[in-house]
Scaffold this active site. Structure first.
Site, short mmCIF file in Angstrom:
data_model
loop_
_atom_site.label_atom_id
_atom_site.label_comp_id
_atom_site.label_asym_id
_atom_site.label_seq_id
_atom_site.Cartn_x
_atom_site.Cartn_y
_atom_site.Cartn_z
N LYS A 108 42.49 35.20 28.37
CA LYS A 108 41.84 36.59 27.86
C LYS A 108 42.44 37.79 28.30
O LYS A 108 42.55 38.07 29.62
CB LYS A 108 40.32 36.54 28.22
CG LYS A 108 39.62 37.68 27.54
CD LYS A 108 38.22 37.66 28.40
CE LYS A 108 37.48 39.05 28.05
NZ LYS A 108 38.33 40.37 28.28
N GLU A 134 40.83 36.78 42.58
CA GLU A 134 41.43 38.26 43.22
C GLU A 134 40.52 39.27 42.74
O GLU A 134 40.54 39.62 41.55
CB GLU A 134 43.00 38.25 42.56
CG GLU A 134 43.82 39.12 43.40
CD GLU A 134 43.73 40.43 43.01
OE1 GLU A 134 42.93 41.39 43.65
OE2 GLU A 134 44.39 40.95 42.16
N CYS A 167 43.83 47.56 43.23
CA CYS A 167 42.79 46.75 43.89
C CYS A 167 43.02 46.96 45.54
O CYS A 167 41.99 47.04 46.08
CB CYS A 167 42.76 45.29 43.56
SG CYS A 167 44.32 44.47 43.61
N GLU A 199 34.26 50.96 46.12
CA GLU A 199 35.62 51.13 45.62
C GLU A 199 35.68 51.83 44.25
O GLU A 199 34.96 51.72 43.28
CB GLU A 199 36.12 49.52 45.08
CG GLU A 199 37.32 49.71 44.29
CD GLU A 199 37.97 48.33 44.06
OE1 GLU A 199 39.23 47.90 44.26
OE2 GLU A 199 37.02 47.35 43.59
#
Length: 528
Positions: A219, A295, A329, A426
């Protein structure tokens, strides 16, 4: 690769509301380029459908959804919108390709040859792929050409080399038995990739899975489906059998969730937010207990010691945060600077941010393009407001750039305290937070005081300090006097709530292999 880089499995990111300027009266922010009329990308869009069993097809419902140009918010193309029925079709194709097809039965050398032929095609079509990546994602075209595509090529070449070097062991046993271990492909693998590095994440996931002999249902992010479709077409052109790689497009609730919970998907690999990672893990557990590699998010510390080369540290910290519009990230989003060099560092960081070139990513010399979409854009501006309201000093930026598209000024805050939202959460945008520290024991404790543990940077000329910090920081990667080094051979992954498992390198192969022990008796062995 992190908090908002892939949509939730169950809902799109919520808007944070309209941005209102809190810093009126402050000096205006200037960049070296203005956002003019959008440049026409040098590429045609040829693939917008689902790829199932080697064929591009419409979704079962016939529905489509738009993928948008982040430079303008306008529609680039309408692509097929998959749902659960399409997931079932893709999984069935992958299942048949694994159980009955040639891929897992093919010699590892022949699999390697197909992957290497694909690498040749990637090189041939590199600028076309780079243009699609920039158009859909907003990253500077120069970065797509010089970073993303070469790293993708390197990753596939690396794992093509591994394909015929995967083998088990002969194990000594206590007694007359012959014992060997076999490293076997798992079977049908589900993979969900994010929007911040579409082609690179395609490579990190697909390359080791195929090298090990698995079949894949992938996906893409709904924001960035275009480049993966072209790459998948080239893989089939290189000789990949039908059904080995299936690519489906759509949203988290209707595509991501069915993959994660599918009883015939035997392995799941996901890159995205920590919150969504928890949902993925739960769905996997409640279905068939498929193994899951995650992750996830990060809030990475970058520590500048008093003996560091300040100019190099400033430049590297700038790149560590602002690269890819801050949508990484592993971004060095918590910059800790020793008090003796703090003022010098802040001033130079401010000057560098003010010089950063923001504009159309297809324009030569542009360093920063737009954010991925309106939701991410609004979220970043919201956090900038949080920073101002909580008492941090706004050194540069703080506003949108231009009046069209999702551009945000490179923003720098100093005097940031650890409990402020900009230091804790974040943001996934071009917002640098700079804090002061006095000694190494203090900064180690502060750096580790987070639920995340993806990466860290250390700047020092003292080898003892570098070694101490490298071992003390609870993260998966520590860069010393450098940052964002992503060679295909270097494993990458997180501690704590930044995920589990490792991608890239030899460690990435283990995600896609089962180990089987085979024991047979020995009659009258000459030796044991």
């Amino acid at each position: 690769m992190a908090a908002q880089r892939i949509s939730s499995l169950f809902s799109r990111c919520r808007s944070f509301g309209k941005y209102s300027t809190w810093n009126k009266g402050m000096s205006r922010y200037f960049t070296a380029a203005a956002v003019d009329e959008a440049i026409t990308p040098p590429v045609r869009i040829n693939y917008t459908k689902l790829l199932i069993n080697g064929q591009f097809i419409d979704s079962a419902s016939g529905k489509t959804f738009p993928t948008l140009d982040p430079r303008t918010g306008e529609v680039i193309a309408n692509v097929a919108e998959a749902e659960a029925e399409d997931v079932n079709r893709a999984v069935s194709a992958a299942r048949k390709a694994f159980d009955e097809g040639p891929w897992p039965k093919m010699s590892a050398h022949d699999r390697s040859k197909i992957l290497l032929k694909f690498v040749d095609l990637l090189e041939k079509h590199s600028e076309e792929l780079a243009a699609l990546e920039t158009w859909d994602n907003g990253k500077p075209f120069e970065r797509s050409v010089n970073d993303d595509i070469p790293l993708m090529i390197r990753c596939f070449r690396y794992y093509a080399g591994w394909a015929d070097k995967i083998h088990g062991l002969t194990v000594p046993a206590d007694g007359p038995h012959q014992v060997q271990t076999l490293h076997e492909p798992i079977g049908v693998v589900g993979q969900i990739i994010p929007w911040n590095f579409p082609l690179l994440m395609f490579a990190w996931k697909v390359a080791p899975a195929l090298a090990c002999g698995n079949t894949v249902v992938l996906k893409t992010s709904e924001q960035t489906p275009l480049s993966a479709l072209l790459a998948s077409k080239l893989l089939h052109e290189a000789g990949l059998p039908p059904g080995v790689l299936n690519v489906i497009l759509g949203y988290g609730p209707t595509v991501g969730a069915p993959i994660a919970s599918h009883m015939n998907v035997e392995k799941l690999a996901f890159t995205g937010s920590t919150d969504t990672g928890k949902i993925v893990l739960e769905l996997a557990a409640k279905s068939n207990l498929k193994s899951v590699t995650l992750e996830l998010g990060g809030k990475s510390p970058l520590i500048v010691c008093e003996d560091a080369d300040v100019d190099k540290a400033v430049e590297t910290a700038h790149s560590a945060l602002f690269y890819n519009q801050g949508q990484c990230c592993s971004a060095g989003s918590r910059t800790f600077v020793h008090e003796r060099v703090y003022s010098e560092f802040v001033e130079k960081a401010r000057e560098l941010a003010l010089k950063r070139v923001v504009g159309d990513p297809f324009k030569k010399g542009v360093q920063q393009g737009p954010q991925i979409d309106s939701e991410q854009f609004e979220k970043i501006l919201k956090y900038i407001n949080f920073g101002i309201k909580s008492g941090a000093t706004l050194e540069a930026g703080g506003e949108r750039f231009g009046s069209k598209g999702y551009y945000v000024q490179p923003t720098v805050f100093s005097s940031v305290e650890d409990d402020m939202p900009i230091a804790r959460d974040e943001i996934f945008g071009p917002v640098q937070s700079i804090s002061k520290f006095r000694d190494l024991n203090e900064v180690i404790g502060r750096a580790n005081a987070t639920y995340f543990g993806l990466a860290a940077g250390v700047f020092t000329k003292d080898l003892d300090n570098a070694n101490m910090l490298s071992r003390a920081l609870r993260v998966g990667t520590v860069w010393v006097n450098c940052y964002n080094v992503f060679d295909a051979s270097i494993p990458f992954g997180g501690y704590k709530m930044s995920g589990n498992g490792r991608e890239k390198g030899i460690y990435g192969l283990g995600n896609y292999l089962q180990v089987k022990s085979v024991v047979t008796p020995l009659k009258n062995p000459a030796w044991l």
